[in-house]
Design a protein around this motif. Structure first.
Motif, short mmCIF file in Angstrom:
data_model
loop_
_atom_site.label_atom_id
_atom_site.label_comp_id
_atom_site.label_asym_id
_atom_site.label_seq_id
_atom_site.Cartn_x
_atom_site.Cartn_y
_atom_site.Cartn_z
N ASP A 64 0.86 -1.37 -0.09
CA ASP A 64 0.13 0.02 0.05
C ASP A 64 0.83 1.22 0.03
N ARG A 65 2.02 1.16 0.78
CA ARG A 65 2.87 2.57 0.83
C ARG A 65 4.07 2.61 0.07
N CYS A 66 4.25 1.41 -0.34
CA CYS A 66 5.76 1.34 -0.87
C CYS A 66 5.68 1.07 -2.68
N GLY A 67 4.67 0.51 -2.80
CA GLY A 67 4.16 -0.18 -4.13
C GLY A 67 4.67 -1.51 -4.31
N THR A 68 4.59 -2.05 -5.75
CA THR A 68 5.00 -3.20 -5.95
C THR A 68 6.36 -3.24 -6.92
N GLY A 69 6.86 -1.97 -6.86
CA GLY A 69 8.30 -1.79 -7.64
C GLY A 69 9.56 -2.47 -7.07
N ILE A 70 10.65 -2.43 -7.61
CA ILE A 70 12.17 -2.78 -7.06
C ILE A 70 12.72 -1.98 -6.77
N GLU A 71 13.90 -2.33 -5.75
CA GLU A 71 14.43 -1.06 -5.27
C GLU A 71 15.58 -0.87 -6.58
N ALA A 72 15.90 0.52 -6.81
CA ALA A 72 16.65 1.11 -7.86
C ALA A 72 17.91 0.44 -7.88
N PHE A 73 18.17 -0.02 -9.14
CA PHE A 73 19.48 -0.66 -9.64
C PHE A 73 20.61 0.45 -9.12
N LYS A 74 21.83 -0.17 -8.80
CA LYS A 74 23.12 0.21 -8.24
C LYS A 74 24.22 -0.38 -9.08
N TRP A 75 24.86 0.32 -9.89
CA TRP A 75 25.72 -0.37 -10.58
C TRP A 75 27.04 -0.94 -9.71
N THR A 76 27.39 0.28 -8.79
CA THR A 76 28.55 -0.26 -7.91
C THR A 76 28.27 -1.60 -7.19
N VAL A 77 27.20 -1.71 -6.65
CA VAL A 77 26.73 -2.78 -5.85
C VAL A 77 26.89 -3.89 -6.79
N PHE A 78 26.18 -4.06 -7.86
CA PHE A 78 26.21 -5.03 -9.05
C PHE A 78 27.51 -5.31 -9.38
N SER A 79 28.29 -4.57 -9.79
CA SER A 79 29.60 -4.68 -10.28
C SER A 79 30.35 -5.45 -9.57
N GLN A 80 30.47 -4.73 -8.09
CA GLN A 80 31.36 -5.45 -7.25
C GLN A 80 30.69 -6.94 -6.73
N GLN A 81 29.42 -7.11 -6.53
CA GLN A 81 29.03 -8.51 -5.90
C GLN A 81 29.20 -9.28 -7.27
N PHE A 82 28.84 -9.21 -8.37
CA PHE A 82 28.81 -9.97 -9.40
C PHE A 82 30.11 -10.39 -9.76
N SER A 83 31.16 -9.44 -9.65
CA SER A 83 32.40 -9.88 -9.78
C SER A 83 33.09 -10.74 -8.86
N ASN A 84 32.58 -10.59 -7.63
CA ASN A 84 33.16 -11.53 -6.55
C ASN A 84 32.42 -12.86 -6.70
N TRP A 85 31.39 -12.90 -6.81
CA TRP A 85 30.49 -14.14 -6.62
C TRP A 85 30.17 -14.98 -7.75
N VAL A 86 30.28 -14.36 -8.96
CA VAL A 86 29.87 -15.17 -10.25
C VAL A 86 30.91 -15.29 -11.12
N LEU A 87 31.71 -14.23 -11.53
CA LEU A 87 32.71 -14.40 -12.57
C LEU A 87 33.77 -15.22 -12.44
N PRO A 88 34.20 -15.27 -11.33
CA PRO A 88 35.36 -16.64 -11.09
C PRO A 88 34.77 -18.04 -11.55
N TRP A 89 33.29 -18.16 -10.89
CA TRP A 89 32.97 -19.56 -11.32
C TRP A 89 32.85 -19.74 -12.92
N LEU A 90 32.45 -18.63 -13.68
CA LEU A 90 32.33 -18.63 -15.03
C LEU A 90 33.56 -18.94 -15.76
N ALA A 91 34.59 -18.45 -15.09
CA ALA A 91 35.78 -18.80 -15.58
C ALA A 91 36.57 -19.99 -15.38
N LEU A 92 36.21 -20.73 -14.29
CA LEU A 92 36.35 -21.96 -13.84
C LEU A 92 35.52 -22.97 -14.94
#
Length: 571
Positions: A64-92
């Motif tokens: 009712d008060r916040c809506g059904t949308g998502i939290e705004a995308f933050k590139w700094t958070v995404f790039s850091q987290q994706f690089s740390n948690w996913v990219l090494p596995w894709l390389a492996l």
């Protein structure tokens, strides 16, 4: 100009598809409005009226008060987290042995591996168990080429191995002294084609483990900050890859299709046969040979012909049958030196070229046996389902399911015990991933059993087509199940990667997902904004259990593989 227009259209579509919400600002506004008090909650979902105990809100109030949308995308958070948690596995992932003739087939193998880690683990376990089994199986064989036979057959698990239906070819191969060079050459060539440990592979594994350790430590240092965006679950769900890559490197599969076929062709240059005219002669390249690695073009054998190790599940049963055929012929060469009852009465006709003593035992009258024995005796009746297949199949299935659900289960634990605790979007996504992976394993296992039942081999049909109605029905179901399994694996692989991206792009940061609506229901669901000390302690334990479960399961599996790697050679 066209690129800018396209980017503008994409941005407009994205803005229509997703509306963004600042949940921190929304929560601050709710605290200032006493009319929302009916939706105030603590971190256990209990209603509160004291603003000092307000740490969560009901799902209804959130929408009712916040809506059904998502939290705004933050590139700094995404790039850091994706690089740390996913990219090494894709390389492996690129370090898994492939070896197909073209990149497209290698990509299919990678997708199948990622879409069903259970299948990859199953094929890996079968391969190492097969190597151990054949060494044990050939211990009782007295033929002097049994060591070569064990090494050669074990190395040919990555091809669609067939033994020629012309019994004279295999019989000549194990009896004629001229074929000593064949066994030695094929053994040496295949050993040279093994995918062994190398610096890039070892560096990739070390890089992944170091990166994983650093990111795990960092996440435990700051659990409260962005607790929904940390990637402990993502890292745990990928841990199976370390076990699979390390396992294949320990086994060193001969999976380069071109080189394996070249090794067989080169060895066949030294193959001799005793033909119907009573002459020992070399086999011409265009003639049939005892070892055939060119399966029929029928769609029934598509996976069996693929050289990537993940497809070893499809070669397990035909390979076992071929191993038994060679073993039977080696034993017949040793123990049955007289012609069969159906042969003519020339009991001890020696070959015109060779009549030398067998080097292993003084009881041998003739190394190659009688001419009637070699030319007129068909293969003995064979069991289509070889010995100990169900034991190896059962052990491989158990290992695959355990590794799959230990790593996937670890990811589920991490999110299930993150407030609000229960089945949410994140934990359900891993449940779906593990479930589809297991379903793919079941479908392709059943497909391989039906394909083996439908195969007319060793009937003399060069096209390898099913004959009876039962075989044709089995073939149809085998092909259908295989295609469904491949499709589900592709969907699962794509969904897993997309899910990892969603995790770090705030797509899951909505009232619906963060309130754990799928598990709690809309009426009881609540959105946690701030963690208490009790919450942090519980999450620390859950994260530690999840990470430990995934790491320990990978280590145990690697230990299991290494225990059966390089079995003692037959005496």
């Amino acid at each position: 100009m066209h690129a800018r227009l396209l980017l503008l259209v994409i941005c407009l579509i994205a803005s229509r598809a997703f509306s963004f919400t600042n949940f921190d600002q929304c929560f601050d506004d709710i605290k200032k409005d006493n009319s929302t008090m009916s939706g105030w909650r603590d971190n256990h979902g209990h209603a509160v009226t004291d603003i000092n105990k307000l740490t969560a809100i009901s799902y209804k109030l959130c929408v009712d008060r916040c809506g059904t949308g998502i939290e705004a995308f933050k590139w700094t958070v995404f790039s850091q987290q994706f690089s740390n948690w996913v990219l090494p596995w894709l390389a492996l992932l690129s370090q898994i042995p492939f070896g197909a003739r073209n990149r497209y087939d290698n990509i299919k193998g990678a997708i199948l591996t990622l879409g069903s880690p259970a299948l990859a683990t199953y094929s890996l376990t079968l391969t190492v168990l097969n190597g151990y089994w054949i060494a044990e199986r050939y211990q009782s064989v007295k033929h002097r080429h049994k060591r070569h036979a064990v090494r050669v057959l074990s190395g040919l698990q990555q091809v669609a191995l067939r033994i020629s239906t012309n019994a004279n070819l295999l019989s000549s191969l194990v009896r004629l002294p001229e074929n000593d060079k064949f066994w030695q050459t094929l053994d040496e060539k295949l050993d040279a084609e093994a995918s062994t440990w190398n610096v890039p592979a070892a560096a990739s594994i070390i890089w992944v483990l170091v990166a994983y350790a650093f990111t795990i430590i960092a996440s435990f240092e700051d659990i409260e900050g962005g607790f929904n965006s940390w990637g402990q679950a993502v890292g745990s769900a990928w841990c199976w890859l370390v076990a699979v890559v390390t396992g294949w490197l320990l086994i060193s599969p001969k999976c380069n299709q071109k080189r394996v076929e070249s090794a067989i062709v080169h060895a066949n240059e030294h193959a001799f046969v005793h033909d119907e005219s009573g002459v020992v002669r070399p086999l011409a390249p265009h003639e049939d040979h005892a070892f055939d690695v060119t399966a029929s073009d029928d769609s029934l054998f598509t996976d069996e012909k693929a050289s990537q190790p993940v497809y070893n599940y499809a070669r397990f049963l035909p390979w076992t049958e071929a191993v038994e055929q060679v073993r039977e012929e080696l034993n017949r060469a040793v123990h049955d030196n007289s012609p069969p009852a159906s042969a003519p009465a020339f009991d001890s006709v020696a070959f015109p070229v060779h009549n030398q003593a067998w080097p292993l035992s003084g009881t041998w009258r003739n190394r190659v046996g009688s001419e009637a024995r070699l030319l007129l005796s068909p293969f003995p009746s064979r069991k289509k389902w070889g010995p100990a297949i169900w034991k190896r199949l059962g052990v491989a299935t158990l290992a695959a399911v355990c590794l799959q659900w230990a790593t996937t289960g670890a990811a589920i634990i991490v999110h299930y015990f993150t407030p609000a605790m229960g089945w949410g979007c994140r934990s359900l996504s891993y449940l779906i991933y593990g479930g589809l992976s297991t379903v793919v394993l079941g479908l392709l296992m059943l497909s391989s059993l039906l394909a083996h039942s439908a195969s007319p081999y060793p009937a003399a049909d060069p096209l390898g087509r099913p004959h009876s109605t039962t075989q044709q029905v089995c073939a149809v179901f085998a092909v259908g199940l295989r295609r469904v399994g491949h499709f589900l694996a592709a969907v699962n692989a794509f969904g897993f990667i997309v899910g990892c991206i969603f995790h770090f792009t705030n797509v899951y940061d909505t009232c619906y997902c963060n309130s754990t609506v799928p598990g709690l229901g809309a009426a009881r669901a609540f959105f946690v904004f701030h963690l208490t000390h009790q919450d942090i302690s519980g999450m620390t334990v859950a994260y530690a259990v999840g990470v430990s479960l995934s790491v320990v399961s990978a280590v145990v599996f690697i230990g299991f593989v290494s225990m059966f790697t390089d079995p003692p050679a037959p005496d």
